[in-house]
Design a protein around this motif. Structure first.
Motif, PDB file in Angstrom:
ATOM      1  N   LEU A  81      -2.802  -1.396 -28.619  1.00 17.76           N
ATOM      2  CA  LEU A  81      -1.763  -0.366 -28.514  1.00 17.76           C
ATOM      3  C   LEU A  81      -1.382  -0.098 -27.060  1.00 17.76           C
ATOM      4  O   LEU A  81      -0.217   0.177 -26.755  1.00 17.76           O
ATOM      5  N   ARG A  82      -2.349  -0.200 -26.177  1.00 15.75           N
ATOM      6  CA  ARG A  82      -2.079  -0.003 -24.751  1.00 15.75           C
ATOM      7  C   ARG A  82      -1.133  -1.086 -24.242  1.00 15.75           C
ATOM      8  O   ARG A  82      -0.160  -0.800 -23.544  1.00 15.75           O
ATOM      9  N   GLU A  83      -1.397  -2.311 -24.618  1.00 15.44           N
ATOM     10  CA  GLU A  83      -0.522  -3.419 -24.202  1.00 15.44           C
ATOM     11  C   GLU A  83       0.881  -3.250 -24.779  1.00 15.44           C
ATOM     12  O   GLU A  83       1.876  -3.500 -24.101  1.00 15.44           O
ATOM     13  N   GLN A  84       0.968  -2.809 -26.043  1.00 17.10           N
ATOM     14  CA  GLN A  84       2.273  -2.582 -26.657  1.00 17.10           C
ATOM     15  C   GLN A  84       3.026  -1.475 -25.926  1.00 17.10           C
ATOM     16  O   GLN A  84       4.238  -1.572 -25.691  1.00 17.10           O
ATOM     17  N   ALA A  85       2.336  -0.418 -25.556  1.00 11.04           N
ATOM     18  CA  ALA A  85       2.972   0.692 -24.853  1.00 11.04           C
ATOM     19  C   ALA A  85       3.461   0.249 -23.476  1.00 11.04           C
ATOM     20  O   ALA A  85       4.570   0.589 -23.052  1.00 11.04           O
ATOM     21  N   ILE A  86       2.637  -0.518 -22.777  1.00 11.55           N
ATOM     22  CA  ILE A  86       3.022  -1.004 -21.444  1.00 11.55           C
ATOM     23  C   ILE A  86       4.228  -1.930 -21.559  1.00 11.55           C
ATOM     24  O   ILE A  86       5.180  -1.825 -20.782  1.00 11.55           O
ATOM     25  N   THR A  87       4.220  -2.814 -22.542  1.00 13.81           N
ATOM     26  CA  THR A  87       5.357  -3.720 -22.756  1.00 13.81           C
ATOM     27  C   THR A  87       6.621  -2.931 -23.084  1.00 13.81           C
ATOM     28  O   THR A  87       7.701  -3.223 -22.562  1.00 13.81           O
ATOM     29  N   ALA A  88       6.487  -1.901 -23.932  1.00 11.28           N
ATOM     30  CA  ALA A  88       7.649  -1.084 -24.289  1.00 11.28           C
ATOM     31  C   ALA A  88       8.186  -0.351 -23.065  1.00 11.28           C
ATOM     32  O   ALA A  88       9.409  -0.241 -22.881  1.00 11.28           O
ATOM     33  N   MET A  89       7.289   0.143 -22.214  1.00 11.65           N
ATOM     34  CA  MET A  89       7.733   0.833 -20.997  1.00 11.65           C
ATOM     35  C   MET A  89       8.438  -0.133 -20.053  1.00 11.65           C
ATOM     36  O   MET A  89       9.478   0.186 -19.492  1.00 11.65           O
ATOM     37  N   ARG A  90       7.881  -1.331 -19.898  1.00  9.89           N
ATOM     38  CA  ARG A  90       8.496  -2.329 -19.022  1.00  9.89           C
ATOM     39  C   ARG A  90       9.859  -2.749 -19.553  1.00  9.89           C
ATOM     40  O   ARG A  90      10.807  -2.896 -18.787  1.00  9.89           O
ATOM     41  N   THR A  91       9.968  -2.946 -20.851  1.00  8.41           N
ATOM     42  CA  THR A  91      11.236  -3.328 -21.463  1.00  8.41           C
ATOM     43  C   THR A  91      12.265  -2.221 -21.283  1.00  8.41           C
ATOM     44  O   THR A  91      13.416  -2.486 -20.955  1.00  8.41           O
ATOM     45  N   GLY A  92      11.827  -0.988 -21.466  1.00  7.83           N
ATOM     46  CA  GLY A  92      12.736   0.152 -21.288  1.00  7.83           C
ATOM     47  C   GLY A  92      13.206   0.272 -19.856  1.00  7.83           C
ATOM     48  O   GLY A  92      14.379   0.524 -19.584  1.00  7.83           O
ATOM     49  N   ILE A  93      12.316   0.069 -18.922  1.00  7.90           N
ATOM     50  CA  ILE A  93      12.668   0.169 -17.505  1.00  7.90           C
ATOM     51  C   ILE A  93      13.614  -0.956 -17.113  1.00  7.90           C
ATOM     52  O   ILE A  93      14.620  -0.736 -16.452  1.00  7.90           O
ATOM     53  N   SER A  94      13.324  -2.175 -17.558  1.00  4.13           N
ATOM     54  CA  SER A  94      14.178  -3.313 -17.185  1.00  4.13           C
ATOM     55  C   SER A  94      15.554  -3.201 -17.832  1.00  4.13           C
ATOM     56  O   SER A  94      16.554  -3.555 -17.229  1.00  4.13           O
TER      57      SER A  94
END
Length: 102
Positions: A81-94
């Motif tokens: 879940l941590r990796e999914q959250a980090i990926t979602a944050m990175r995708t949102g930022i990009s």
């Protein structure tokens, strides 16, 4: 069927038919109520599931950490879940950066 005192044969037969009619009516009402309850539960289940998917809200890292610390998540679940959250944050930022750059 032998009529009770003061009743005609016709009245005694109508009483028996009325009881059958009431029984059928009661059975129909119970079936209808069960069907209505099933439809309502199905609607609520679909609505709740679609609400979860469409909300797009992911848990913050602090919330995930708290769930892990309280024993609600295993270490492996936390890592995924941590990796999914980090990926979602990175995708949102990009994607935000990409839209602002245009």
């Amino acid at each position: 069927m032998k009529p009770a005192s003061g009743q005609s044969i016709f009245a005694a037969e109508m009483g028996g038919q009325a009881a059958v009619f009431q029984s059928i009516l009661l059975f129909g009402a119970v079936v209808l109520a069960a069907l209505l309850a099933f439809v309502i539960l199905l609607y609520l289940r679909r609505r709740l599931r679609s609400g979860d998917a469409s909300s797009g809200r992911s848990l913050s890292l602090d919330e995930l950490r708290s769930l892990r610390d309280r024993g609600k998540l295993t270490d492996s679940e936390y890592a995924v879940l941590r990796e999914q959250a980090i990926t979602a944050m990175r995708t949102g930022i990009s994607s935000e950066t990409g839209t602002n750059a245009r």
